[in-house]
Design a protein around this motif. Structure first.
Motif, mmCIF file in Angstrom:
data_model
loop_
_atom_site.group_PDB
_atom_site.id
_atom_site.type_symbol
_atom_site.label_atom_id
_atom_site.label_comp_id
_atom_site.label_asym_id
_atom_site.label_seq_id
_atom_site.Cartn_x
_atom_site.Cartn_y
_atom_site.Cartn_z
ATOM 1 N N MET A 109 3.531 1.394 -11.103
ATOM 2 C CA MET A 109 3.486 1.654 -9.668
ATOM 3 C C MET A 109 2.516 0.705 -8.972
ATOM 4 O O MET A 109 2.796 0.188 -7.886
ATOM 5 N N SER A 110 1.374 0.468 -9.601
ATOM 6 C CA SER A 110 0.374 -0.421 -9.014
ATOM 7 C C SER A 110 0.885 -1.854 -8.938
ATOM 8 O O SER A 110 0.644 -2.568 -7.956
ATOM 9 N N SER A 111 1.609 -2.288 -9.974
ATOM 10 C CA SER A 111 2.158 -3.642 -9.969
ATOM 11 C C SER A 111 3.160 -3.820 -8.834
ATOM 12 O O SER A 111 3.139 -4.827 -8.110
ATOM 13 N N LEU A 112 4.044 -2.840 -8.649
ATOM 14 C CA LEU A 112 4.991 -2.897 -7.538
ATOM 15 C C LEU A 112 4.255 -2.883 -6.204
ATOM 16 O O LEU A 112 4.606 -3.627 -5.279
ATOM 17 N N ALA A 113 3.216 -2.057 -6.085
ATOM 18 C CA ALA A 113 2.461 -1.980 -4.838
ATOM 19 C C ALA A 113 1.828 -3.320 -4.483
ATOM 20 O O ALA A 113 1.808 -3.721 -3.316
ATOM 21 N N THR A 114 1.330 -4.035 -5.484
ATOM 22 C CA THR A 114 0.717 -5.336 -5.215
ATOM 23 C C THR A 114 1.751 -6.333 -4.696
ATOM 24 O O THR A 114 1.476 -7.128 -3.789
ATOM 25 N N SER A 115 2.964 -6.284 -5.232
ATOM 26 C CA SER A 115 4.029 -7.147 -4.714
ATOM 27 C C SER A 115 4.407 -6.751 -3.289
ATOM 28 O O SER A 115 4.714 -7.613 -2.456
ATOM 29 N N LEU A 116 4.378 -5.461 -2.992
ATOM 30 C CA LEU A 116 4.667 -5.012 -1.625
ATOM 31 C C LEU A 116 3.593 -5.497 -0.656
ATOM 32 O O LEU A 116 3.890 -5.813 0.501
ATOM 33 N N ARG A 137 -1.702 5.598 -3.903
ATOM 34 C CA ARG A 137 -2.167 6.992 -3.868
ATOM 35 C C ARG A 137 -1.555 7.798 -5.010
ATOM 36 O O ARG A 137 -2.247 8.588 -5.654
ATOM 37 N N SER A 138 -0.269 7.604 -5.256
ATOM 38 C CA SER A 138 0.404 8.327 -6.338
ATOM 39 C C SER A 138 -0.166 7.927 -7.694
ATOM 40 O O SER A 138 -0.294 8.771 -8.596
ATOM 41 N N SER A 139 -0.501 6.661 -7.850
ATOM 42 C CA SER A 139 -1.122 6.203 -9.102
ATOM 43 C C SER A 139 -2.438 6.923 -9.335
ATOM 44 O O SER A 139 -2.730 7.370 -10.462
ATOM 45 N N PRO A 148 -10.522 4.293 -16.952
ATOM 46 C CA PRO A 148 -11.154 2.994 -16.697
ATOM 47 C C PRO A 148 -10.451 2.137 -15.649
ATOM 48 O O PRO A 148 -11.061 1.212 -15.110
ATOM 49 N N GLU A 149 -9.189 2.428 -15.358
ATOM 50 C CA GLU A 149 -8.471 1.619 -14.369
ATOM 51 C C GLU A 149 -8.469 2.247 -12.973
ATOM 52 O O GLU A 149 -7.917 1.676 -12.029
ATOM 53 N N ARG A 150 -9.104 3.391 -12.840
ATOM 54 C CA ARG A 150 -9.095 4.094 -11.553
ATOM 55 C C ARG A 150 -9.794 3.268 -10.462
ATOM 56 O O ARG A 150 -9.305 3.186 -9.337
ATOM 57 N N ALA A 151 -10.923 2.660 -10.800
ATOM 58 C CA ALA A 151 -11.666 1.891 -9.794
ATOM 59 C C ALA A 151 -10.834 0.728 -9.264
ATOM 60 O O ALA A 151 -10.865 0.427 -8.065
ATOM 61 N N GLY A 152 -10.079 0.081 -10.145
ATOM 62 C CA GLY A 152 -9.251 -1.040 -9.708
ATOM 63 C C GLY A 152 -8.172 -0.605 -8.733
ATOM 64 O O GLY A 152 -7.903 -1.291 -7.734
ATOM 65 N N ILE A 153 -7.554 0.536 -9.001
ATOM 66 C CA ILE A 153 -6.503 1.022 -8.107
ATOM 67 C C ILE A 153 -7.106 1.487 -6.792
ATOM 68 O O ILE A 153 -6.532 1.271 -5.715
ATOM 69 N N GLN A 154 -8.296 2.098 -6.839
ATOM 70 C CA GLN A 154 -8.961 2.492 -5.593
ATOM 71 C C GLN A 154 -9.289 1.259 -4.744
ATOM 72 O O GLN A 154 -9.131 1.282 -3.520
ATOM 73 N N ASN A 156 -7.651 -1.598 -4.795
ATOM 74 C CA ASN A 156 -6.378 -2.085 -4.263
ATOM 75 C C ASN A 156 -5.899 -1.233 -3.089
ATOM 76 O O ASN A 156 -5.374 -1.750 -2.096
ATOM 77 N N LEU A 157 -6.079 0.080 -3.208
ATOM 78 C CA LEU A 157 -5.690 0.972 -2.115
ATOM 79 C C LEU A 157 -6.519 0.682 -0.871
ATOM 80 O O LEU A 157 -5.981 0.624 0.246
ATOM 81 N N ALA A 158 -7.814 0.482 -1.044
ATOM 82 C CA ALA A 158 -8.669 0.144 0.102
ATOM 83 C C ALA A 158 -8.187 -1.130 0.779
ATOM 84 O O ALA A 158 -8.147 -1.218 2.017
ATOM 85 N N ASN A 159 -7.807 -2.123 -0.017
ATOM 86 C CA ASN A 159 -7.324 -3.380 0.548
ATOM 87 C C ASN A 159 -6.012 -3.185 1.300
ATOM 88 O O ASN A 159 -5.786 -3.803 2.356
ATOM 89 N N SER A 160 -5.133 -2.335 0.770
ATOM 90 C CA SER A 160 -3.872 -2.066 1.470
ATOM 91 C C SER A 160 -4.119 -1.361 2.798
ATOM 92 O O SER A 160 -3.504 -1.688 3.821
ATOM 93 N N LEU A 161 -5.008 -0.382 2.788
ATOM 94 C CA LEU A 161 -5.332 0.339 4.017
ATOM 95 C C LEU A 161 -5.941 -0.610 5.049
ATOM 96 O O LEU A 161 -5.635 -0.530 6.248
ATOM 97 N N LEU A 162 -6.808 -1.513 4.573
ATOM 98 C CA LEU A 162 -7.410 -2.479 5.488
ATOM 99 C C LEU A 162 -6.359 -3.411 6.070
ATOM 100 O O LEU A 162 -6.371 -3.710 7.274
ATOM 101 N N ARG A 163 -5.444 -3.871 5.231
ATOM 102 C CA ARG A 163 -4.358 -4.710 5.727
ATOM 103 C C ARG A 163 -3.589 -4.013 6.851
ATOM 104 O O ARG A 163 -3.250 -4.625 7.850
ATOM 105 N N ARG A 164 -3.315 -2.729 6.634
ATOM 106 C CA ARG A 164 -2.534 -1.999 7.630
ATOM 107 C C ARG A 164 -3.278 -1.902 8.955
ATOM 108 O O ARG A 164 -2.686 -2.079 10.031
#
Length: 258
Positions: A109-116, A137-139, A148-154, A156-164
């Motif tokens: 899901m995270s990989s697809l989100a990064t492409s989006l 968010r679903s991830s 251990p990968e939670r911080a990375g997804i958080q 990425n989510l912050a960056n997506s929210l900022l982009r929006r």
């Protein structure tokens, strides 16, 4: 950089390397060397994995996810929109192919989100960044608090929210971005190579918050950028951009008197 597909182990000594393990090894070599030929070879290995594993094998989803990520990396180099479209297609297939209970689903899901995110940066469609945010968010919902990968997804989510918010201003979305950027930094040990990047990411979100009118956040934004700049290695490609942000923050703090 860590290995991506933990399910994909090489076979015994002297035996032919399993295709997903080969794809991941070539990806790591590309990260170290920047040789684009390694990306092509990694994608070929992932394509072999897609052909080799049956639909009911969890490695089928991992192979498709690998193609999503590797094709996106090629898009970032070549800027051929067909690569971005293929990356999105592979990512959607990976998420759909992931069986119930697959622990690798958050990664897919995270990989697809990064492409989006890349698609949003290119075309500015709200539906792309909204889908990326939903996937991140679903991830997080699927990962335990100590993963251990939670911080990375958080992050990425912050960056997506900022982009929006940069395209579609929304104070509530910006506040959520700050929360996730802080959590990502808190969850990243100081010795982690990504600690500097997480500092810069938080600084960027705080800077945006200050630009929205909450100017007192300039102080912490400046501090986070300065600390991140101290931690970034001398040749890091983001240093120039961070240095520019630090200069701008100094000027703004002088203007507002703090």
């Amino acid at each position: 950089m860590t290995r991506w597909f933990r399910r994909s182990d090489s076979t015994g000594s002297g035996a032919e390397e399993e295709p997903l393990a080969l794809a991941d090894r070539l990806r790591l070599e590309y990260a170290r060397t920047g040789d684009p030929a390694l990306l092509v070879r990694a994608a070929q290995a992932a394509e072999q994995a897609v052909r080799q594993y049956p639909a009911e094998d969890v490695r089928q989803a991992s192979a498709l996810s690998a193609l999503c990520m590797l094709t996106r990396l090629r898009w970032e180099r070549e800027r051929d929109v067909r690569l971005l479209e293929r990356s999105l297609d592979y990512g959607r297939q990976a998420v759909e192919a992931s069986p119930p209970g697959d622990p690798e689903l958050p990664r897919h899901m995270s990989s697809l989100a990064t492409s989006l995110q890349e698609a949003f940066d290119r075309d500015g469609r709200a539906q792309d960044i909204d889908e990326a945010i939903t996937l991140y968010r679903s991830s997080l919902d699927l990962l335990p608090a100590d993963h251990p990968e939670r911080a990375g997804i958080q992050s990425n989510l912050a960056n997506s929210l900022l982009r929006r918010t940069r395209r579609f201003p929304d104070p509530a979305v910006l506040d959520e971005a700050v929360q996730h950027a802080r959590a990502a930094l808190t969850g990243t040990p100081p010795a982690d190579p990504l600690h500097a990047v997480r500092l810069v990411n938080l600084g960027g979100v705080l800077f945006a918050l200050a630009q929205s009118g909450q100017v007192t956040h300039l102080i912490e934004a400046h501090e986070r950028y300065e600390q991140g700049l101290r931690e970034l290695p001398p040749g890091h490609p983001a240093r120039g951009q961070v240095e520019g942000a630090v200069r701008q923050l100094r000027q703004l703090r002088q203007r507002f008197g703090f």
